[in-house]
Structures are given as structure tokens and as C-alpha cells.
Enzyme design. Structure first.
Site, PDB file in Angstrom:
ATOM      1  N   LYS A 102     -74.054  25.259 -22.935  1.00 41.49           N
ATOM      2  CA  LYS A 102     -75.126  24.956 -21.978  1.00 41.49           C
ATOM      3  C   LYS A 102     -76.350  25.757 -22.376  1.00 41.49           C
ATOM      4  O   LYS A 102     -76.225  26.862 -22.916  1.00 41.49           O
ATOM      5  CB  LYS A 102     -74.709  25.359 -20.563  1.00 41.49           C
ATOM      6  CG  LYS A 102     -75.519  24.685 -19.483  1.00 41.49           C
ATOM      7  CD  LYS A 102     -74.962  23.299 -19.233  1.00 41.49           C
ATOM      8  CE  LYS A 102     -75.468  22.631 -18.022  1.00 41.49           C
ATOM      9  NZ  LYS A 102     -74.603  21.523 -17.639  1.00 41.49           N
TER      10      LYS A 102
HETATM   11  N1  GLU Z   1     -75.763  17.968 -18.230  1.00 38.97           N
HETATM   12  C1  GLU Z   1     -74.672  17.056 -18.081  1.00 38.97           C
HETATM   13  C2  GLU Z   1     -73.436  17.792 -17.585  1.00 38.97           C
HETATM   14  O1  GLU Z   1     -73.519  18.809 -16.940  1.00 38.97           O
HETATM   15  C3  GLU Z   1     -74.429  16.243 -19.361  1.00 38.97           C
HETATM   16  C4  GLU Z   1     -74.125  17.033 -20.589  1.00 38.97           C
HETATM   17  C5  GLU Z   1     -74.107  16.193 -21.861  1.00 38.97           C
HETATM   18  O2  GLU Z   1     -74.321  14.995 -21.792  1.00 38.97           O
HETATM   19  O3  GLU Z   1     -73.888  16.792 -22.918  1.00 38.97           O
HETATM   20  O4  GLU Z   1     -72.338  17.315 -17.729  1.00 38.97           O
END
Ligand code: GLU
Length: 410
Positions: A102
């Protein structure tokens, strides 16, 4: 309790079931790499702006790291670390060949111009381009970011490494994005909710819903709940809330929120309600689809919903989770409920690697299949082990990551 300790409690419950040693727990909990960079730029008014950017790469045992990039004023290193670990368990629960990561930048997007956001994004890429990449770590949209931010990211990365559409997902359709990516998280939320209701001897049609959050996830979830015949009686966002016991007119509310700079506030088809009234609404389904940590020991006893669908990441504090378990309120956990977004991110990445486009029908069909199959696995695990859906999802996720780690060798 701190977010990291809270995440640890969920982790430990599953680790106990799996009989993981304390050394294995440490290995699975400690992030592989944490990057923290300075982002300095000239702001529109000519002054210097300095921001902090993070990328936490939690675990790559099952494949390249994957996870969103969040632009929000509350972003801090610990929060990003927790969100990165959730991505590891999430990609494992839906069995995508990825690890978890993240990123985030502590900025208030509402106070920045498009030019400033573009500069911040490009500077961030300048700082981290060596640690991300199509086979290393693939960012995506999250709170405060969108397809435009992904387009800037890809463009800046490609200046260093050549044409690389697969370095980020959630890109615009015109720039190697995928059909169905924008709606994916909301659609996935509704698909698993439908499966949960059917397994519980109920149905989506006619179910009443209170929805917190009307951003990308909340607005698409609202649309699919509405299409599935559910009755959305309350919606709130960062500006305010509206309710209507007869059911809100969702197409009209979506149009209102699109045209109105203050979200759902001021919608004429309902009465205004506060956020705490929404959380305590007497409904079948309560769907937090905004920030983390909104359901706590202080408000968990006020909740009158029968099911809580975690469309947001970590909306439920472990103390609240315990209260919901005692009160037999079923919680569909974030690492399953909102996994539709990363699932279609995976499809986008596959299409980019193969230089071949899927149509919307194929994306939706594959997404629905993965969500329903993953739900069934979690449901079966919960039934067999007599545990909550959350613990069952963690048992599956941790089990897969743990086995990959041992098979790969340490
Ligand atoms: N931000 C989204 C999540 O928390 C998607 C992450 C992604 O597509 O890599 O799952």
C-alpha cells in the site's frame, strides 16, 4: 487501541487456528520493505510545498506486490502498514497471484489544484520508481486517487523504464485501463452480499440498506444494490447524510452528488440524517464504504443491522467485532467484501501483459465467478471451524501465504 494492534488481533485468531509458531507469525507480520520519501515541489502560489510519501511492501511470497495508493490528510506510516498487510490477506483470499502493498501521501486533495496533484504524483514516482514495476509492485487507485493519477504515474514511470502500462492498474480506458475496473469494488461488494444473503436463507431483493460513503466504492455499490432490488434507505458521505424509509431514488441521488460539490447533502428526495444516525439505522444491511475505524466499542451496541458488509478497509474495531459476534450480527469482512477492485486490477494487468483487451461482459463474468467461489470457500471454512467469516477469511489468507512462504524456502 492502535490500528496495528487491532490488525494483529484478527491475525492472531487465525494464526491460532493454523497453529503458527511465533517465529512464523513474526515473519508474516513484518513488512518486507517500508519506503518513506520526501516530495518537494513549487506550489501554484510560488511557495515550496513539502509532503511525505509512503510505500509499504508487506509480503511478496505469492507474487508481485499489489495495492492502492491513497491521497488523504490522515495518511501515516502505521496506517499504510496495516493497509498493506490487508492487501496480502485480500489477494490470498481471492487467490490472485500477488502479494500485498500500500502507498499513500499525506495531502488533502480538496486543497490542491490538478497541476499540484500531477506534480506531487510525478515527484513521488521519481522517488520510488526503482522499487515498483510490472513484476515487482503494482499500485492502483485508493481513497483520493483515480484513473488520472494512475495515468500520470504510468507516464512518469515509463520515462525511466520505457512503455510500461502494467506498472499500475485502474488506468483510464484510453490509456490501457480495463473495462469494468471503476465499478469493480462496488460490484464485488454486491455480488458477495447476495451470496451471503442466499446462504442465510434471505435474498437481496427487498433488503434494506444503510450506506456510509458515496465515493467510488459507495456509489457503484449503491447502483448495483439498487439494480438488485435492494432498498437503500440511508446514505451518508463526508458532507452529510440523507434518508428515506420508502427507499432513496438512487439514480437521482447519483445525479445530485455528481452535480453538487457537497455530495449527497441537500438531496430533495429524503430527510437529512447524521452519520451516527445512519450507523444505528434499523436495516438489514449496514455498509461502511468510507474510512477505517468507524465501528467501535462506543457505537457497536447502537447498530441495529443484521449484516455488516465491510466495503471499506478495516471499518470495524476488534472490540466492536466482538460485540457483533455476541449479538449474532454477521460481518462480511473487508478482505473478502471489497476484493472486487483488486480482482479487476488483476484482469487489467493480465490484459496489459498480453496486449489483449477483454470486453465488459467477460470482466464481469470472471469477477462474479471469483467473488462467489471465494465467498463459498470462506463460508465453508467458517461453518467447519465454527468461526466468524472474518476469522475464516484470515485462515484461508494466512494459510495460503504461509504455505507459499514455506514452499519457496526462507
Ligand atoms: N485500493 C483497492 C483496495 O484496497 C484496490 C487495490 C488494487 O487494485 O491493487 O483493495
Amino acid at each position: 487501541m492502535h490500528a496495528i494492534e487491532a490488525a494483529r488481533l484478527y491475525f492472531d485468531k487465525a494464526a491460532d487456528h493454523l497453529g503458527l509458531s511465533s517465529n512464523m507469525r513474526t515473519l508474516l507480520l513484518v513488512p518486507e520493505r517500508e519506503v518513506k520519501v520526501q516530495i518537494a515541489l513549487e506550489m501554484d502560489n510560488g511557495e515550496i510545498g513539502t509532503f511525505i510519501g509512503f510505500r509499504v511492501q508487506h509480503n511478496s511470497a505469492r507474487g508481485p506486490l499489489k495495492g492502492g495508493l491513497r491521497y488523504h490528510h490522515e495518511v501515516d506510516g502505521d496506517e499504510v502498514t496495516v493497509l498493506a498487510s490487508l492487501m496480502t490477506w485480500k489477494t490470498a483470499v481471492v487467490n490472485l497471484p500477488y502479494g500485498g502493498a500500500k502507498g499513500g501521501i499525506a495531502i488533502d486533495v480538496r486543497k490542491l489544484s490538478a497541476t499540484e496533484l500531477e506534480k506531487i504524483t510525478r515527484k513521488f514516482v521519481d522517488e520510488i520508481h526503482d522499487v515498483v514495476g510490472p513484476d515487482k509492485d503494482i499500485p492502483a487507485p485508493d481513497m483520493g486517487t483515480n484513473s488520472q493519477v494512475m495515468a500520470w504515474f504510468m507516464n512518469q514511470y515509463s520515462k525511466y523504464h520505457g512503455f510500461s502500462p502494467a506498472v499500475v492498474t485502474g488506468k483510464p480506458l484510453e490509456l490501457h485501463g480495463s473495462e469494468g475496473r471503476e465499478e469493480a469494488t462496488g460490484r464485488g461488494v454486491v455480488t458477495v452480499t447476495k451470496a451471503l444473503l442466499e446462504r442465510s436463507g434471505r435474498q437481496l431483493a427487498g433488503a434494506t440498506v444503510a450506506l456510509q460513503g458515496f465515493g467510488n466504492v459507495g456509489s457503484f455499490a449503491a447502483r448495483f444494490f439498487h439494480d438488485g432490488g435492494a432498498k437503500i434507505v440511508a446514505v451518508s458521505d463526508q458532507f452529510g447524510g440523507v434518508s428515506n424509509p420508502a427507499g432513496l431514488d438512487i439514480p437521482a441521488l447519483l445525479a445530485h452528488a455528481r452535480d453538487n460539490k457537497a455530495g449527497v447533502k441537500g438531496f430533495s428526495g429524503g430527510q437529512s440524517i447524521t452519520n451516527s444516525e445512519l450507523l444505528a439505522a434499523e436495516v438489514d444491511l449496514l455498509v461502511p464504504a468510507a474510512l477505517g475505524g468507524v465501528l467501535t466499542a462506543a457505537n457497536a451496541r447502537d447498530v441495529r443491522a443484521k449484516f455488516i458488509i465491510e466495503a471499506a478497509n478495516h471499518p470495524t474495531h476488534p472490540d466492536a467485532d466482538e460485540i457483533f459476534n455476541q449479538r449474532e450480527i454477521v460481518v462480511l469482512p473487508d478482505i473478502l467484501a471489497n476484493a472486487g477492485g483488486v480482482t479487476v486490477s488483476y484482469f487489467e494487468w493480465v490484459q496489459n501483459q498480453q496486449h489483449f483487451r477483454w470486453d465488459l461482459a467477460k470482466v464481469r463474468q470472471e469477477l462474479d465467478r471469483i467473488m462467489v467461489e471465494s465467498f463459498d470457500k470462506v463460508w465453508t471454512m467458517a461453518t467447519e471451524k465454527h468461526v466468524s467469516l472474518r476469522t475464516a477469511a484470515y485462515i484461508i489468507g494466512l494459510g495460503r501465504v504461509g504455505r507459499a512462504t514455506v514452499l519457496g524456502g526462507i
